[in-house]
Design an enzyme around this catalytic site. Sequence first.
Site, short mmCIF file in Angstrom:
data_model
loop_
_atom_site.label_atom_id
_atom_site.label_comp_id
_atom_site.label_asym_id
_atom_site.label_seq_id
_atom_site.Cartn_x
_atom_site.Cartn_y
_atom_site.Cartn_z
N ARG A 136 -12.79 -9.15 -47.51
CA ARG A 136 -14.24 -9.38 -47.70
C ARG A 136 -15.02 -8.11 -47.98
NH1 ARG A 136 -13.13 -12.59 -43.15
NH2 ARG A 136 -12.75 -14.74 -43.77
N LYS A 175 -29.99 4.40 -66.34
CA LYS A 175 -29.36 3.22 -65.75
C LYS A 175 -29.74 3.12 -64.26
CE LYS A 175 -25.66 0.03 -65.63
NZ LYS A 175 -24.36 -0.43 -66.09
N GLU A 204 -23.29 3.09 -76.32
CA GLU A 204 -24.03 2.79 -75.07
C GLU A 204 -24.99 3.93 -74.73
OE1 GLU A 204 -23.70 -0.22 -73.88
OE2 GLU A 204 -21.61 -0.89 -74.04
N HIS A 223 -26.17 -6.45 -77.45
CA HIS A 223 -24.98 -7.11 -76.90
C HIS A 223 -24.86 -8.58 -77.26
CE1 HIS A 223 -24.52 -3.39 -74.72
NE2 HIS A 223 -23.47 -3.83 -74.05
N LYS A 282 -21.74 -3.87 -61.20
CA LYS A 282 -21.23 -5.13 -61.77
C LYS A 282 -19.72 -5.03 -61.84
CE LYS A 282 -24.81 -6.88 -64.87
NZ LYS A 282 -25.05 -7.25 -66.28
N HIS A 332 -21.41 -9.30 -78.66
CA HIS A 332 -20.43 -10.20 -78.04
C HIS A 332 -19.93 -11.25 -79.03
CE1 HIS A 332 -22.04 -9.22 -73.75
NE2 HIS A 332 -21.07 -8.40 -74.10
N ARG A 340 -33.15 -5.62 -65.77
CA ARG A 340 -31.81 -5.10 -66.05
C ARG A 340 -31.22 -5.65 -67.35
NH1 ARG A 340 -26.73 -4.05 -61.83
NH2 ARG A 340 -25.31 -3.32 -63.45
N GLU A 386 -30.07 -8.29 -61.87
CA GLU A 386 -30.43 -8.77 -63.21
C GLU A 386 -31.22 -10.07 -63.17
OE1 GLU A 386 -27.58 -7.89 -66.29
OE2 GLU A 386 -28.33 -9.54 -67.51
N HIS A 396 -15.57 -2.86 -77.82
CA HIS A 396 -16.87 -3.32 -77.33
C HIS A 396 -18.01 -2.45 -77.87
CE1 HIS A 396 -19.94 -4.80 -74.60
NE2 HIS A 396 -20.16 -3.57 -74.20
N ASN A 451 -28.71 -4.87 -72.15
CA ASN A 451 -27.86 -5.62 -73.08
C ASN A 451 -28.37 -5.56 -74.51
OD1 ASN A 451 -25.89 -6.64 -71.22
ND2 ASN A 451 -27.52 -7.92 -70.40
N1 LIG Z 1 -19.54 -3.38 -65.24
C1 LIG Z 1 -20.39 -3.10 -66.21
O1 LIG Z 1 -21.60 -2.94 -65.98
C2 LIG Z 1 -19.86 -2.93 -67.59
C3 LIG Z 1 -20.66 -2.38 -68.58
C4 LIG Z 1 -20.12 -2.17 -69.85
C5 LIG Z 1 -18.79 -2.51 -70.08
N2 LIG Z 1 -18.04 -3.05 -69.10
C6 LIG Z 1 -16.62 -3.38 -69.32
O2 LIG Z 1 -15.93 -2.18 -69.60
C7 LIG Z 1 -14.78 -2.48 -70.38
C8 LIG Z 1 -14.68 -1.49 -71.51
O3 LIG Z 1 -14.50 -0.21 -70.96
P1 LIG Z 1 -13.91 1.01 -71.80
O4 LIG Z 1 -14.61 1.09 -73.09
O5 LIG Z 1 -13.88 2.17 -70.90
O6 LIG Z 1 -12.44 0.47 -72.15
P2 LIG Z 1 -10.99 0.68 -71.45
O7 LIG Z 1 -11.09 0.70 -70.00
O8 LIG Z 1 -10.11 -0.33 -72.08
O9 LIG Z 1 -10.57 2.13 -71.96
C9 LIG Z 1 -10.36 2.36 -73.32
C10 LIG Z 1 -8.98 2.95 -73.59
O10 LIG Z 1 -9.00 4.35 -73.29
C11 LIG Z 1 -7.92 4.66 -72.40
N3 LIG Z 1 -8.39 5.80 -71.62
C12 LIG Z 1 -9.24 5.79 -70.58
N4 LIG Z 1 -9.56 7.04 -70.21
C13 LIG Z 1 -8.85 7.86 -71.04
C14 LIG Z 1 -8.78 9.27 -71.16
N5 LIG Z 1 -9.54 10.08 -70.40
N6 LIG Z 1 -7.97 9.80 -72.09
C15 LIG Z 1 -7.27 8.96 -72.91
N7 LIG Z 1 -7.31 7.62 -72.86
C16 LIG Z 1 -8.11 7.09 -71.93
C17 LIG Z 1 -7.71 3.39 -71.66
O11 LIG Z 1 -6.43 3.35 -71.05
C18 LIG Z 1 -7.86 2.35 -72.77
O12 LIG Z 1 -6.70 2.28 -73.55
C19 LIG Z 1 -14.93 -3.92 -70.85
O13 LIG Z 1 -14.06 -4.73 -70.12
C20 LIG Z 1 -16.38 -4.26 -70.51
O14 LIG Z 1 -16.57 -5.62 -70.21
C21 LIG Z 1 -18.54 -3.26 -67.87
ZN LIG Z 2 -21.88 -2.69 -73.29
#
Ligand SMILES: NC(=O)c1ccc[n+]([C@@H]2O[C@H](COP(=O)([O-])OP(=O)(O)OC[C@H]3O[C@@H](n4cnc5c(N)ncnc54)[C@H](O)[C@@H]3O)[C@@H](O)[C@H]2O)c1
Ligand SMILES: [Zn+2]
Length: 367
Positions: free
Chosen positions: A126, A232, A190, A253, A148, A257, A246, A242, A270, A250
């Site tokens: 939990r 942020k 972003e 987005h 999130k 999306h 907040r 949100e 993304h 997006n």
């Molecule tokens: N929680 C939130 O508020 C929020 C906001 C925006 C996006 N997201 C989520 O985030 C995700 C996308 O995140 P992302 O763009 O970081 O993608 P990701 O986590 O897939 O990373 C991108 C790639 O880079 C690699 N990588 C990571 N760090 C590295 C480094 N230092 N050197 C070399 N390679 C590296 C990873 O292994 C992966 O292959 C999505 O699932 C999205 O839904 C969440």
């Molecule tokens: Zn985003």
Amino acid sequence: MPLSAPHESVEIQLGDRSYPILIGSGLLGDPGSFAALPAATTALIVTNTTVAPLYAQTLRAALANRFRAVHVLELPDGEAYKEWQTLNLVFDALLGHGCDRKTVLFALGGGVVGDMTGFAAASYMRGVPFVQVPTTLLAQVDSSVGGKTAINHPLGKNMIGAFYQPRLVLCDLSTLATLPPRELSAGLAEVIKYGPIHDMAFLDWIEANIDAMVARDPAALAHAVKRSCEIKAEVVGQDERETGLRAILNFGHTFGHAIESGLGYGEWLHGEAVGCGMVMAAQLSQRLGGVDEAFVQRLTALIRRAGLPVVGPALGAERYLELMRVDKKSEAGEIRFVVIDKPGSAVMRGAPDAMVREVLAQCCAKS
Ligand SMILES: NC(=O)c1ccc[n+]([C@@H]2O[C@H](COP(=O)([O-])OP(=O)(O)OC[C@H]3O[C@@H](n4cnc5c(N)ncnc54)[C@H](O)[C@@H]3O)[C@@H](O)[C@H]2O)c1
Ligand SMILES: [Zn+2]
């Protein structure tokens, strides 16, 4: 042991759940970064097969004096693994190692690892403390901050999750050196987003420094991460769950999306879809009277210079509309867009389908 690496700090203000974001180079290998964490005997570093060989041992060594046991779990890499079976591997590791409710989870990786580890921390016994150690630009400026957490469901992205805040976010800028160029550009989308929705002076700064950021100039990236986190933090501090404000984060987005899911996840990153989505959202904002043509051209040129696509895929307007109607922000089938109502300010609103069709006709490749 105090933190010795030079760094800057941004505070997320959420009462007794407030926490700092530390930003600097070399932080994840500095034991002092973790000085303020609650006492615990066990830590679990959750990472993936790409990031582990690069940074897991450095982080593990930095934690060795603080915790009696530091375990490392390597998940498979990719958005496709952001689902319940992979999440269950985290619970398998926690239970298998006999981790108690004080165990601290460390999310070492991009947004995928961060979202999954955060959700695991929210639900294991939990709720156990967790730390975000984001290693992509996107995760440093966006996903690791604000609490999130989620996994995907075959019927929708990020549909299963929780609001759950970390105790600490550690943005180690030196990790960006190994990031593939496409991922760097995706993160810049972003960063750019914060300008038109909240801070035109930051947009000016991004324009002046976009080439430096693409070239990974450390000082430019440091400022981009800090200012993005400040904005942020301000938005999340006012609207954690949100219910209103907040949602402006997006921007781009809703269209983005639709591109991601219309092409099949993984085809465009993304951030690439968001970059192109911001061009569309800016065009829509112009039609609704919030910005002029010059503003749209300016934003489009900047997104292009960041190495991002500015022309949408030819999915067909009806398919775009269908995909956008199932977006989480839609209400009773009405698509809600984040639009710029004046430069530096955004609102959520609907738009006539005919106007959205015009925007898509203008912004998409011809099939
Ligand atoms: N929680 C939130 O508020 C929020 C906001 C925006 C996006 N997201 C989520 O985030 C995700 C996308 O995140 P992302 O763009 O970081 O993608 P990701 O986590 O897939 O990373 C991108 C790639 O880079 C690699 N990588 C990571 N760090 C590295 C480094 N230092 N050197 C070399 N390679 C590296 C990873 O292994 C992966 O292959 C999505 O699932 C999205 O839904 C969440
Ligand atoms: Zn985003």
